[in-house]
Design an enzyme around this catalytic site. Structure first.
Site, PDB file in Angstrom:
ATOM      1  N   GLY A   1       0.787  -1.237   0.000  1.00  0.00           N
ATOM      2  CA  GLY A   1       0.000   0.000   0.000  1.00  0.00           C
ATOM      3  C   GLY A   1       0.812   1.276   0.000  1.00  0.00           C
ATOM      4  O   GLY A   1       0.367   2.289   0.528  1.00  0.00           O
ATOM      5  N   SER A   2       1.988   1.270  -0.624  1.00  0.00           N
ATOM      6  CA  SER A   2       2.775   2.518  -0.643  1.00  0.00           C
ATOM      7  C   SER A   2       2.095   3.576  -1.502  1.00  0.00           C
ATOM      8  O   SER A   2       2.138   4.764  -1.188  1.00  0.00           O
ATOM      9  CB  SER A   2       4.201   2.258  -1.138  1.00  0.00           C
ATOM     10  OG  SER A   2       4.225   2.012  -2.527  1.00  0.00           O
ATOM     11  N   ASN A   3       1.419   3.157  -2.583  1.00  0.00           N
ATOM     12  CA  ASN A   3       0.669   4.139  -3.379  1.00  0.00           C
ATOM     13  C   ASN A   3      -0.508   4.683  -2.575  1.00  0.00           C
ATOM     14  O   ASN A   3      -0.823   5.867  -2.639  1.00  0.00           O
ATOM     15  CB  ASN A   3       0.187   3.510  -4.684  1.00  0.00           C
ATOM     16  CG  ASN A   3       1.244   3.568  -5.767  1.00  0.00           C
ATOM     17  OD1 ASN A   3       1.512   4.628  -6.324  1.00  0.00           O
ATOM     18  ND2 ASN A   3       1.884   2.444  -6.028  1.00  0.00           N
TER      19      ASN A   3
ATOM     20  N   ASP B   1      -5.275  -3.348 -18.174  1.00  0.00           N
ATOM     21  CA  ASP B   1      -4.223  -2.330 -18.397  1.00  0.00           C
ATOM     22  C   ASP B   1      -4.394  -1.610 -19.726  1.00  0.00           C
ATOM     23  O   ASP B   1      -3.403  -1.232 -20.369  1.00  0.00           O
ATOM     24  CB  ASP B   1      -2.838  -2.997 -18.337  1.00  0.00           C
ATOM     25  CG  ASP B   1      -2.593  -3.650 -16.982  1.00  0.00           C
ATOM     26  OD1 ASP B   1      -1.858  -4.660 -16.944  1.00  0.00           O
ATOM     27  OD2 ASP B   1      -3.165  -3.175 -15.984  1.00  0.00           O
TER      28      ASP B   1
ATOM     29  N   GLU C   1       5.639   6.781  -9.158  1.00  0.00           N
ATOM     30  CA  GLU C   1       4.227   6.409  -8.949  1.00  0.00           C
ATOM     31  C   GLU C   1       3.620   7.277  -7.852  1.00  0.00           C
ATOM     32  O   GLU C   1       2.483   7.763  -7.969  1.00  0.00           O
ATOM     33  CB  GLU C   1       4.120   4.935  -8.546  1.00  0.00           C
ATOM     34  CG  GLU C   1       4.508   3.966  -9.638  1.00  0.00           C
ATOM     35  CD  GLU C   1       4.409   2.531  -9.177  1.00  0.00           C
ATOM     36  OE1 GLU C   1       3.488   2.215  -8.392  1.00  0.00           O
ATOM     37  OE2 GLU C   1       5.227   1.727  -9.611  1.00  0.00           O
TER      38      GLU C   1
ATOM     39  N   HIS D   1      -0.227   1.569 -13.083  1.00  0.00           N
ATOM     40  CA  HIS D   1       0.473   0.423 -13.654  1.00  0.00           C
ATOM     41  C   HIS D   1       1.955   0.780 -13.763  1.00  0.00           C
ATOM     42  O   HIS D   1       2.295   1.854 -14.300  1.00  0.00           O
ATOM     43  CB  HIS D   1      -0.110   0.083 -15.035  1.00  0.00           C
ATOM     44  CG  HIS D   1       0.517  -1.107 -15.662  1.00  0.00           C
ATOM     45  ND1 HIS D   1       0.288  -2.401 -15.222  1.00  0.00           N
ATOM     46  CD2 HIS D   1       1.384  -1.207 -16.689  1.00  0.00           C
ATOM     47  CE1 HIS D   1       0.995  -3.232 -15.968  1.00  0.00           C
ATOM     48  NE2 HIS D   1       1.667  -2.537 -16.858  1.00  0.00           N
TER      49      HIS D   1
ATOM     50  N   MET E   1      -4.183  -6.508  -6.580  1.00  0.00           N
ATOM     51  CA  MET E   1      -3.758  -7.568  -7.509  1.00  0.00           C
ATOM     52  C   MET E   1      -4.925  -8.471  -7.882  1.00  0.00           C
ATOM     53  O   MET E   1      -4.879  -9.675  -7.712  1.00  0.00           O
ATOM     54  CB  MET E   1      -2.620  -8.379  -6.884  1.00  0.00           C
ATOM     55  CG  MET E   1      -1.448  -7.537  -6.452  1.00  0.00           C
ATOM     56  SD  MET E   1      -0.936  -6.325  -7.692  1.00  0.00           S
ATOM     57  CE  MET E   1       0.061  -7.338  -8.733  1.00  0.00           C
ATOM     58  N   ARG E   2      -6.002  -7.853  -8.354  1.00  0.00           N
ATOM     59  CA  ARG E   2      -7.172  -8.607  -8.803  1.00  0.00           C
ATOM     60  C   ARG E   2      -7.594  -8.049 -10.154  1.00  0.00           C
ATOM     61  O   ARG E   2      -7.607  -6.836 -10.337  1.00  0.00           O
ATOM     62  CB  ARG E   2      -8.331  -8.397  -7.829  1.00  0.00           C
ATOM     63  CG  ARG E   2      -8.156  -9.026  -6.484  1.00  0.00           C
ATOM     64  CD  ARG E   2      -8.668 -10.406  -6.414  1.00  0.00           C
ATOM     65  NE  ARG E   2     -10.066 -10.538  -6.828  1.00  0.00           N
ATOM     66  CZ  ARG E   2     -10.645 -11.707  -7.063  1.00  0.00           C
ATOM     67  NH1 ARG E   2      -9.939 -12.799  -6.990  1.00  0.00           N
ATOM     68  NH2 ARG E   2     -11.907 -11.784  -7.394  1.00  0.00           N
TER      69      ARG E   2
ATOM     70  N   ARG F   1     -15.656 -14.556  -9.478  1.00  0.00           N
ATOM     71  CA  ARG F   1     -15.098 -13.202  -9.518  1.00  0.00           C
ATOM     72  C   ARG F   1     -16.199 -12.159  -9.321  1.00  0.00           C
ATOM     73  O   ARG F   1     -16.056 -11.246  -8.511  1.00  0.00           O
ATOM     74  CB  ARG F   1     -14.383 -12.994 -10.857  1.00  0.00           C
ATOM     75  CG  ARG F   1     -13.647 -11.662 -10.985  1.00  0.00           C
ATOM     76  CD  ARG F   1     -12.863 -11.581 -12.273  1.00  0.00           C
ATOM     77  NE  ARG F   1     -11.847 -12.638 -12.388  1.00  0.00           N
ATOM     78  CZ  ARG F   1     -10.683 -12.638 -11.724  1.00  0.00           C
ATOM     79  NH1 ARG F   1     -10.405 -11.645 -10.888  1.00  0.00           N
ATOM     80  NH2 ARG F   1      -9.809 -13.616 -11.889  1.00  0.00           N
TER      81      ARG F   1
HETATM   82  C1  GRF Z   1       3.487  -0.906  -7.509  1.00  0.00           C
HETATM   83  O1  GRF Z   1       4.545  -1.048  -8.426  1.00  0.00           O
HETATM   84  C2  GRF Z   1       2.220  -0.649  -8.285  1.00  0.00           C
HETATM   85  O2  GRF Z   1       2.452   0.034  -9.498  1.00  0.00           O
HETATM   86  C3  GRF Z   1       1.731  -2.013  -8.572  1.00  0.00           C
HETATM   87  O3  GRF Z   1       1.962  -2.734  -7.378  1.00  0.00           O
HETATM   88  C4  GRF Z   1       3.196  -2.249  -6.805  1.00  0.00           C
HETATM   89  C5  GRF Z   1       3.019  -2.137  -5.320  1.00  0.00           C
HETATM   90  O4  GRF Z   1       2.280  -1.016  -5.032  1.00  0.00           O
HETATM   91  N1  GRF Z   1       0.340  -1.997  -8.913  1.00  0.00           N
HETATM   92  P1  GRF Z   1       1.941  -0.571  -3.514  1.00  0.00           P
HETATM   93  O5  GRF Z   1       3.249  -0.323  -2.802  1.00  0.00           O
HETATM   94  O6  GRF Z   1       1.164  -1.722  -2.872  1.00  0.00           O
HETATM   95  O7  GRF Z   1       1.131   0.674  -3.699  1.00  0.00           O
END
Ligand code: GRF
Length: 203
Positions: free
Chosen positions: A11-13, A144, A173, A108, A89-90, A64
């Protein structure tokens, strides 16, 4: 606009979006962080920032679309109007995409349309590209492939590994995602007939 961030891991974004949205004038209010895994580390980051965090395990649902309908109910229950996928990641179902079309964006780690899919940094190195980067785009049913909102480019260096390249891209990002959310939440950029349309600069 009431915004939810969907995550699966670190979750860094998400953290970068939370930080940007803390500014009073920011046009998006993060009202929920949601994960498809109960062990997503980003859930704790959200709670520490005072943001509601919830999770549903996608494994608890037969299909899904069943899972997506449960997620949609969580979002509607909180009057969410905008969705940010951030390391989610889904692959979202076509049903969910249609429902949130124009109100769901994602990031992305590549310069779309190059390198759709996974393992983008290793593939960029294998391809010998000299410029790589990240893209924020509207989410459409095709993976994407949504209209692009923002991009950032980084150089690929001789001694790069997938990890060193990923770290350089990740820093960008965290710059372009808050900018993209500001553009969409403020209405400056919107999805129209399959393209991103920008309001003419008034100021
Ligand atoms: C990042 O590279 C993002 O672009 C991709 O997953 C990676 C981890 O992102 N979708 P985050 O640190 O969980 O936001």
């Amino acid at each position: 606009r009431r915004t939810a961030i969907l995550i699966s891991g670190r979750g860094s974004n998400m953290a970068a979006l939370l930080a940007a949205a803390a500014a009073p004038a920011f046009p998006a209010e993060i009202v929920l962080v949601f994960a498809n895994r109960t062990d997503a580390a980003g859930l704790d980051t959200a709670r520490a920032a005072g943001i509601e965090a919830a999770a549903l395990s996608h494994r608890a649902y037969p299909g899904r679309e069943d899972f997506d309908r449960a997620v949609d109910a969580e979002l509607r229950a909180r009057n969410v109007d905008l969705v940010c996928l951030a390391g989610f990641m889904r692959v979202v179902s076509p049903w969910f995409c249609e429902r949130w079309l124009g109100r769901m964006i994602s990031i992305h780690p590549a310069l779309l349309p190059s390198f759709k899919g996974l393992d983008t940094h290793a593939r960029a190195l294998d391809a010998g590209v000299k410029i790589h980067g990240a893209s924020v785009h509207f989410v459409v049913p095709e993976l994407d492939a949504g209209p692009i909102i923002a991009q950032a480019a980084v150089p690929v260096l001789e001694d790069d590994t997938p990890d060193s390249l990923a770290a350089r891209v990740l820093r960008q990002e965290h710059v372009i995602y808050p900018r993209a959310l500001q553009l969409v939440a403020s209405g400056r950029v919107r999805l129209e007939a399959g393209r991103t349309v920008s309001e003419a600069r008034t100021s």
